[in-house]
Scaffold this motif. Sequence first.
Motif, PDB file in Angstrom:
ATOM      1  N   ALA A   1       1.014  -1.085   0.043  1.00  0.00           N
ATOM      2  CA  ALA A   1      -0.237   0.078  -0.169  1.00  0.00           C
ATOM      3  C   ALA A   1       0.711   1.509   0.193  1.00  0.00           C
ATOM      4  O   ALA A   1       0.343   2.371  -0.165  1.00  0.00           O
ATOM      5  N   THR A   2       1.897   1.118   0.658  1.00  0.00           N
ATOM      6  CA  THR A   2       2.949   2.673   0.639  1.00  0.00           C
ATOM      7  C   THR A   2       3.742   2.311  -0.505  1.00  0.00           C
ATOM      8  O   THR A   2       4.871   3.560  -0.322  1.00  0.00           O
ATOM      9  N   GLU A   3       4.017   2.073  -1.691  1.00  0.00           N
ATOM     10  CA  GLU A   3       4.281   1.534  -2.939  1.00  0.00           C
ATOM     11  C   GLU A   3       4.088   3.139  -3.675  1.00  0.00           C
ATOM     12  O   GLU A   3       3.018   3.215  -3.344  1.00  0.00           O
ATOM     13  N   ASP A   4       5.006   3.587  -3.922  1.00  0.00           N
ATOM     14  CA  ASP A   4       4.429   4.889  -5.532  1.00  0.00           C
ATOM     15  C   ASP A   4       4.598   4.174  -6.315  1.00  0.00           C
ATOM     16  O   ASP A   4       4.261   3.219  -7.051  1.00  0.00           O
ATOM     17  N   ALA A   5       2.882   5.399  -6.809  1.00  0.00           N
ATOM     18  CA  ALA A   5       1.734   4.826  -7.996  1.00  0.00           C
ATOM     19  C   ALA A   5       2.482   4.694  -9.238  1.00  0.00           C
ATOM     20  O   ALA A   5       3.530   5.026  -9.445  1.00  0.00           O
ATOM     21  N   CYS A   6       1.828   3.489 -10.086  1.00  0.00           N
ATOM     22  CA  CYS A   6       2.613   3.713 -11.303  1.00  0.00           C
ATOM     23  C   CYS A   6       1.695   4.790 -12.628  1.00  0.00           C
ATOM     24  O   CYS A   6       0.855   5.326 -11.858  1.00  0.00           O
ATOM     25  N   SER A   7       1.878   4.645 -13.309  1.00  0.00           N
ATOM     26  CA  SER A   7       1.168   5.056 -14.864  1.00  0.00           C
ATOM     27  C   SER A   7       0.091   4.805 -14.737  1.00  0.00           C
ATOM     28  O   SER A   7      -0.894   5.201 -15.113  1.00  0.00           O
ATOM     29  N   LYS A   8      -0.255   3.768 -14.545  1.00  0.00           N
ATOM     30  CA  LYS A   8      -2.448   3.600 -14.439  1.00  0.00           C
ATOM     31  C   LYS A   8      -2.170   3.859 -12.979  1.00  0.00           C
ATOM     32  O   LYS A   8      -4.086   3.393 -13.543  1.00  0.00           O
ATOM     33  N   TYR A   9      -2.098   4.667 -12.168  1.00  0.00           N
ATOM     34  CA  TYR A   9      -3.221   4.769 -10.676  1.00  0.00           C
ATOM     35  C   TYR A   9      -3.980   5.822 -11.284  1.00  0.00           C
ATOM     36  O   TYR A   9      -4.436   7.029 -11.952  1.00  0.00           O
ATOM     37  N   GLU A  10      -5.001   5.717 -10.436  1.00  0.00           N
ATOM     38  CA  GLU A  10      -6.384   6.090 -10.583  1.00  0.00           C
ATOM     39  C   GLU A  10      -6.934   6.107  -8.957  1.00  0.00           C
ATOM     40  O   GLU A  10      -7.453   5.117  -8.876  1.00  0.00           O
ATOM     41  N   HIS A  11      -6.938   7.673  -8.878  1.00  0.00           N
ATOM     42  CA  HIS A  11      -7.423   8.192  -7.454  1.00  0.00           C
ATOM     43  C   HIS A  11      -8.487   7.341  -7.090  1.00  0.00           C
ATOM     44  O   HIS A  11      -9.400   7.666  -7.358  1.00  0.00           O
ATOM     45  N   ASP A  12      -8.799   6.815  -5.273  1.00  0.00           N
ATOM     46  CA  ASP A  12      -9.813   6.193  -5.932  1.00  0.00           C
ATOM     47  C   ASP A  12     -11.143   6.987  -4.403  1.00  0.00           C
ATOM     48  O   ASP A  12      -9.805   7.299  -2.806  1.00  0.00           O
ATOM     49  N   SER A  13     -11.077   8.397  -5.037  1.00  0.00           N
ATOM     50  CA  SER A  13     -11.693   9.001  -3.846  1.00  0.00           C
ATOM     51  C   SER A  13     -12.748   8.486  -3.071  1.00  0.00           C
ATOM     52  O   SER A  13     -12.756   9.922  -1.859  1.00  0.00           O
ATOM     53  N   HIS A  14     -13.323   6.967  -2.488  1.00  0.00           N
ATOM     54  CA  HIS A  14     -14.312   7.148  -1.511  1.00  0.00           C
ATOM     55  C   HIS A  14     -12.727   6.435  -0.520  1.00  0.00           C
ATOM     56  O   HIS A  14     -13.952   6.321   0.753  1.00  0.00           O
ATOM     57  N   ARG A  15     -11.942   5.960  -0.362  1.00  0.00           N
ATOM     58  CA  ARG A  15     -10.918   5.212   0.525  1.00  0.00           C
ATOM     59  C   ARG A  15     -10.500   6.411   1.244  1.00  0.00           C
ATOM     60  O   ARG A  15     -10.150   7.191   0.917  1.00  0.00           O
TER      61      ARG A  15
END
Length: 64
Positions: A37-51
Amino acid sequence: MESYYHCCGMCRFLNLFDKDSWSGKFKCTERDIRCKATEDACSKYEHDSHRRYEDIEEARERMD
């Protein structure tokens, strides 16, 4: 509490209910790999606004 800003933990593709108990990594449904969960986001990253950060902390502490 750790910061998960732009980390895998805040990505909508990280399945917080599919954790490998040995490594503590979660299933990434977009890339078909396991990530912390602490890894840097990759290029596929999409923020989950509900999390929420609390959701991630709870998933990380959950025993399998």
